[in-house]
Design an enzyme around this catalytic site. Structure first.
Site, PDB file in Angstrom:
ATOM      1  N   ARG A  20       5.111  10.946  -2.481  1.00 53.42           N
ATOM      2  CA  ARG A  20       4.695  10.695  -1.063  1.00 53.42           C
ATOM      3  C   ARG A  20       6.071  10.876  -0.231  1.00 53.42           C
ATOM      4  O   ARG A  20       6.939  10.207  -0.646  1.00 53.42           O
ATOM      5  CB  ARG A  20       4.274   9.386  -1.132  1.00 53.42           C
ATOM      6  CG  ARG A  20       4.018   8.768   0.239  1.00 53.42           C
ATOM      7  CD  ARG A  20       4.265   7.265   0.210  1.00 53.42           C
ATOM      8  NE  ARG A  20       3.754   6.654   1.684  1.00 53.42           N
ATOM      9  CZ  ARG A  20       4.135   5.569   1.953  1.00 53.42           C
ATOM     10  NH1 ARG A  20       4.621   4.653   1.345  1.00 53.42           N
ATOM     11  NH2 ARG A  20       3.835   5.119   3.425  1.00 53.42           N
TER      12      ARG A  20
ATOM     13  N   TYR B 223      11.040   8.856   1.415  1.00 48.47           N
ATOM     14  CA  TYR B 223      11.184   7.685   0.459  1.00 48.47           C
ATOM     15  C   TYR B 223      11.789   8.124  -1.103  1.00 48.47           C
ATOM     16  O   TYR B 223      11.862   7.358  -1.964  1.00 48.47           O
ATOM     17  CB  TYR B 223       9.572   7.336  -0.012  1.00 48.47           C
ATOM     18  CG  TYR B 223       8.916   6.697   1.349  1.00 48.47           C
ATOM     19  CD1 TYR B 223       9.782   5.592   1.983  1.00 48.47           C
ATOM     20  CD2 TYR B 223       7.783   7.486   1.775  1.00 48.47           C
ATOM     21  CE1 TYR B 223       8.758   5.121   3.110  1.00 48.47           C
ATOM     22  CE2 TYR B 223       7.197   7.124   2.914  1.00 48.47           C
ATOM     23  CZ  TYR B 223       7.970   5.696   3.390  1.00 48.47           C
ATOM     24  OH  TYR B 223       7.231   5.106   4.575  1.00 48.47           O
TER      25      TYR B 223
ATOM     26  N   HIS C 116      12.793  -2.389   2.060  1.00 48.86           N
ATOM     27  CA  HIS C 116      12.189  -1.433   2.325  1.00 48.86           C
ATOM     28  C   HIS C 116      13.116  -0.180   1.927  1.00 48.86           C
ATOM     29  O   HIS C 116      14.184  -0.286   1.861  1.00 48.86           O
ATOM     30  CB  HIS C 116      12.071  -0.998   3.926  1.00 48.86           C
ATOM     31  CG  HIS C 116      11.238  -2.019   4.579  1.00 48.86           C
ATOM     32  ND1 HIS C 116       9.874  -2.054   4.497  1.00 48.86           N
ATOM     33  CD2 HIS C 116      11.439  -3.145   5.234  1.00 48.86           C
ATOM     34  CE1 HIS C 116       9.331  -3.125   4.937  1.00 48.86           C
ATOM     35  NE2 HIS C 116      10.268  -3.904   5.227  1.00 48.86           N
TER      36      HIS C 116
ATOM     37  N   ALA D 115       3.205  -0.678   4.962  1.00 46.22           N
ATOM     38  CA  ALA D 115       2.669  -0.585   6.098  1.00 46.22           C
ATOM     39  C   ALA D 115       2.165  -2.162   6.548  1.00 46.22           C
ATOM     40  O   ALA D 115       2.037  -2.423   7.607  1.00 46.22           O
ATOM     41  CB  ALA D 115       1.590   0.447   6.389  1.00 46.22           C
TER      42      ALA D 115
ATOM     43  N   ASN E  62       8.243  -5.495  -0.736  1.00 46.73           N
ATOM     44  CA  ASN E  62       8.197  -4.555   0.065  1.00 46.73           C
ATOM     45  C   ASN E  62       6.752  -4.340   0.414  1.00 46.73           C
ATOM     46  O   ASN E  62       5.671  -4.026  -0.334  1.00 46.73           O
ATOM     47  CB  ASN E  62       8.511  -3.109  -0.615  1.00 46.73           C
ATOM     48  CG  ASN E  62       8.452  -1.999   0.102  1.00 46.73           C
ATOM     49  OD1 ASN E  62       8.017  -2.019   1.301  1.00 46.73           O
ATOM     50  ND2 ASN E  62       8.887  -0.944  -0.077  1.00 46.73           N
TER      51      ASN E  62
ATOM     52  N   GLU F 175      12.837  -9.331   1.952  1.00 47.70           N
ATOM     53  CA  GLU F 175      12.125  -8.101   2.445  1.00 47.70           C
ATOM     54  C   GLU F 175      12.728  -6.940   2.080  1.00 47.70           C
ATOM     55  O   GLU F 175      14.049  -6.779   2.247  1.00 47.70           O
ATOM     56  CB  GLU F 175      11.904  -8.386   3.916  1.00 47.70           C
ATOM     57  CG  GLU F 175      11.260  -7.011   4.443  1.00 47.70           C
ATOM     58  CD  GLU F 175      11.059  -7.563   5.975  1.00 47.70           C
ATOM     59  OE1 GLU F 175      11.288  -8.397   6.378  1.00 47.70           O
ATOM     60  OE2 GLU F 175      10.370  -6.408   6.673  1.00 47.70           O
TER      61      GLU F 175
ATOM     62  N   PRO G 259       0.797  -1.128   0.111  1.00 48.97           N
ATOM     63  CA  PRO G 259       0.058  -0.098  -0.340  1.00 48.97           C
ATOM     64  C   PRO G 259       0.942   1.242   0.244  1.00 48.97           C
ATOM     65  O   PRO G 259       1.796   1.407   0.691  1.00 48.97           O
ATOM     66  CB  PRO G 259      -0.957  -0.102   1.356  1.00 48.97           C
ATOM     67  CG  PRO G 259      -0.156  -1.171   1.858  1.00 48.97           C
ATOM     68  CD  PRO G 259       0.500  -2.013   1.155  1.00 48.97           C
ATOM     69  N   ASN G 260       0.406   2.290  -0.874  1.00 50.28           N
ATOM     70  CA  ASN G 260       0.755   3.716  -0.870  1.00 50.28           C
ATOM     71  C   ASN G 260       2.194   3.756  -1.785  1.00 50.28           C
ATOM     72  O   ASN G 260       2.711   4.840  -1.898  1.00 50.28           O
ATOM     73  CB  ASN G 260       1.035   4.084   0.451  1.00 50.28           C
ATOM     74  CG  ASN G 260      -0.254   4.275   1.173  1.00 50.28           C
ATOM     75  OD1 ASN G 260      -1.184   4.998   0.604  1.00 50.28           O
ATOM     76  ND2 ASN G 260      -0.348   3.572   2.461  1.00 50.28           N
TER      77      ASN G 260
ATOM     78  N   ARG H 117      13.280   4.823  12.430  1.00 48.20           N
ATOM     79  CA  ARG H 117      12.032   5.313  12.317  1.00 48.20           C
ATOM     80  C   ARG H 117      10.940   5.340  13.680  1.00 48.20           C
ATOM     81  O   ARG H 117      11.675   4.581  14.581  1.00 48.20           O
ATOM     82  CB  ARG H 117      11.328   5.158  11.057  1.00 48.20           C
ATOM     83  CG  ARG H 117      12.300   5.528   9.717  1.00 48.20           C
ATOM     84  CD  ARG H 117      11.579   5.446   8.660  1.00 48.20           C
ATOM     85  NE  ARG H 117      10.224   6.125   8.527  1.00 48.20           N
ATOM     86  CZ  ARG H 117       9.310   6.015   7.446  1.00 48.20           C
ATOM     87  NH1 ARG H 117       9.112   4.920   6.676  1.00 48.20           N
ATOM     88  NH2 ARG H 117       8.073   6.728   7.691  1.00 48.20           N
TER      89      ARG H 117
END
Ligand code: DQA
Length: 152
Positions: free
Chosen positions: A20, A25, A102, A79, A76, A100, A12-13, A109
């Site tokens: 964004r 990012y 990111h 969230a 990725n 995985e 998502p996103n 964070r």
């Protein structure tokens, strides 16, 4: 022998990359990252199936399909990384290696980003290197899958 196919899955996103939170990012779009993956994959002898969804169930469906259609998954999960036992369960039954990724370093964070359900099913995690994380993951996947002429 056919190239190994890697499902590069985005949650998502991530469709909003470029606009964004660029300070977190970066300014590259998801299309830029797909292009980067395709270029690197061609050099590595991999085929790429690059997808994005904002919907948890859609991601679960694609992970389930990967059993038949892919040799590895680069994920990725956005969230959902921090919330989705459904995605973890799907990954556990996928029967292909999972890496995985990111863009951001989730460990510097907010505390709620420090735990990843995805990690429990992943061979390794790459985070904090922006879009380069995807190409690093493809390189790692090539090693995991082994030489082309020794693959099933
Ligand atoms: C992300 C990190 C997640 O915590 C966040 O929810 C995202 C993007 C990353 O690529 O840095 O959507 O997965």
């Amino acid at each position: 022998m056919a190239d190994a196919t890697i499902l590069v899955l985005n949650g998502p996103n991530l469709n909003l990359l470029g606009v964004r939170e660029p300070e977190t990012y970066g300014r590259e779009t998801l299309a830029d990252i797909e292009e980067l993956c395709l270029e690197r994959a061609a050099a590595l002898g991999l085929a790429i199936d690059f997808r994005q969804s904002n919907h948890e169930g859609q991601l679960v469906d694609w992970i389930q399909e990967a059993r038949q259609t892919a040799d590895g998954i680069v994920l990725n999960a956005g969230a959902y990384t921090h919330t989705s036992i459904a995605i973890l369960d799907a990954l556990r039954s996928a029967d292909v290696p999972v890496i995985e990724v990111h863009l951001s370093n989730i460990f510097r964070r907010e505390a709620y980003r420090h735990h990843s359900y995805v990690s429990e099913a992943a061979q390794g995690v790459i985070c904090g290197f922006g879009s380069q994380g995807y190409t690093l993951a493809l390189e790692a996947m090539t090693r995991i899958l082994g030489p082309l002429d020794e693959r099933d």
